[in-house]
Design a protein around this motif. Structure first.
Motif, PDB file in Angstrom:
ATOM      1  N   PHE A   1       0.827  -1.197   0.000  1.00 28.63           N
ATOM      2  CA  PHE A   1       0.000   0.000   0.000  1.00 28.63           C
ATOM      3  C   PHE A   1       0.867   1.255   0.000  1.00 28.63           C
ATOM      4  CE2 PHE A   1      -2.576   3.208   2.245  1.00 28.63           C
ATOM      5  CZ  PHE A   1      -3.647   3.259   1.378  1.00 28.63           C
ATOM      6  N   TYR A   2       1.925   1.250   0.798  1.00 32.85           N
ATOM      7  CA  TYR A   2       2.835   2.388   0.866  1.00 32.85           C
ATOM      8  C   TYR A   2       3.509   2.640  -0.481  1.00 32.85           C
ATOM      9  CZ  TYR A   2       6.976   5.125   1.945  1.00 32.85           C
ATOM     10  OH  TYR A   2       7.953   6.072   1.925  1.00 32.85           O
ATOM     11  N   VAL A   3       3.977   1.580  -1.133  1.00 33.75           N
ATOM     12  CA  VAL A   3       4.654   1.735  -2.431  1.00 33.75           C
ATOM     13  C   VAL A   3       3.670   2.265  -3.474  1.00 33.75           C
ATOM     14  CG1 VAL A   3       5.747   0.444  -4.306  1.00 33.75           C
ATOM     15  CG2 VAL A   3       6.461   0.061  -1.957  1.00 33.75           C
ATOM     16  N   ALA A   4       2.442   1.738  -3.470  1.00 38.77           N
ATOM     17  CA  ALA A   4       1.439   2.223  -4.433  1.00 38.77           C
ATOM     18  C   ALA A   4       1.139   3.696  -4.202  1.00 38.77           C
ATOM     19  CB  ALA A   4       0.172   1.400  -4.311  1.00 38.77           C
TER      20      ALA A   4
ATOM     21  N   SER B   1       3.103   5.911  -2.685  1.00 41.39           N
ATOM     22  CA  SER B   1       4.289   6.752  -2.939  1.00 41.39           C
ATOM     23  C   SER B   1       4.545   6.924  -4.439  1.00 41.39           C
ATOM     24  CB  SER B   1       5.520   6.178  -2.244  1.00 41.39           C
ATOM     25  OG  SER B   1       5.907   4.962  -2.833  1.00 41.39           O
ATOM     26  N   PHE B   2       4.292   5.896  -5.223  1.00 37.64           N
ATOM     27  CA  PHE B   2       4.479   6.039  -6.661  1.00 37.64           C
ATOM     28  C   PHE B   2       3.370   6.869  -7.291  1.00 37.64           C
ATOM     29  CE2 PHE B   2       7.449   2.322  -6.700  1.00 37.64           C
ATOM     30  CZ  PHE B   2       8.521   3.025  -7.240  1.00 37.64           C
ATOM     31  N   THR B   3       2.200   6.867  -6.685  1.00 35.05           N
ATOM     32  CA  THR B   3       1.069   7.625  -7.237  1.00 35.05           C
ATOM     33  C   THR B   3       1.185   9.113  -6.909  1.00 35.05           C
ATOM     34  OG1 THR B   3      -0.341   5.689  -7.001  1.00 35.05           O
ATOM     35  CG2 THR B   3      -1.427   7.804  -7.295  1.00 35.05           C
TER      36      THR B   3
END
Length: 103
Positions: free
Chosen positions: A93-96, A98-100
């Motif tokens: 969830f964090y990676v999604a 942060s990339f968004t």
């Protein structure tokens, strides 16, 4: 002879869901500050889930085959494994996010 009570062979789902929730909470409280760069996270992404799966499978095996204290140790490893898996989903969830939002 008195009848022996049956040995419980399953771990209660609330314990496992609670362990996963604790992993998610600990990730957001502590883990976010110790994360490496996003590209390094993606490079070792599979390793994070493998750790959780291996710990969970080990705990499941020890809990099922052991008796007495080994069953408790297996249950503890199951809880740790589910905590790691919960932290992995929080990491996803964090990676999604942060990339968004943070390019």
């Amino acid at each position: 002879m008195s009848p022996q009570k049956p040995v419980e062979s399953k771990v209660a789902p609330p314990y496992l869901f609670g362990s996963a929730a604790a992993g998610i909470i600990l990730f957001w409280l502590i883990g976010v500050w110790f994360l490496p760069e996003r590209l390094l996270i993606l490079k070792y992404f599979r390793g994070y889930i493998v750790a959780g799966v291996v710990i969970t499978l080990f705990g499941s095996y020890v809990h099922e085959k052991g008796s007495g204290i080994l069953r408790r140790i297996g249950k503890a490893f199951l809880g740790i494994g589910f905590g790691v898996i919960g932290a992995f989903f929080a990491l996803c969830f964090y990676v999604a996010i942060s990339f968004t939002f943070f390019k």
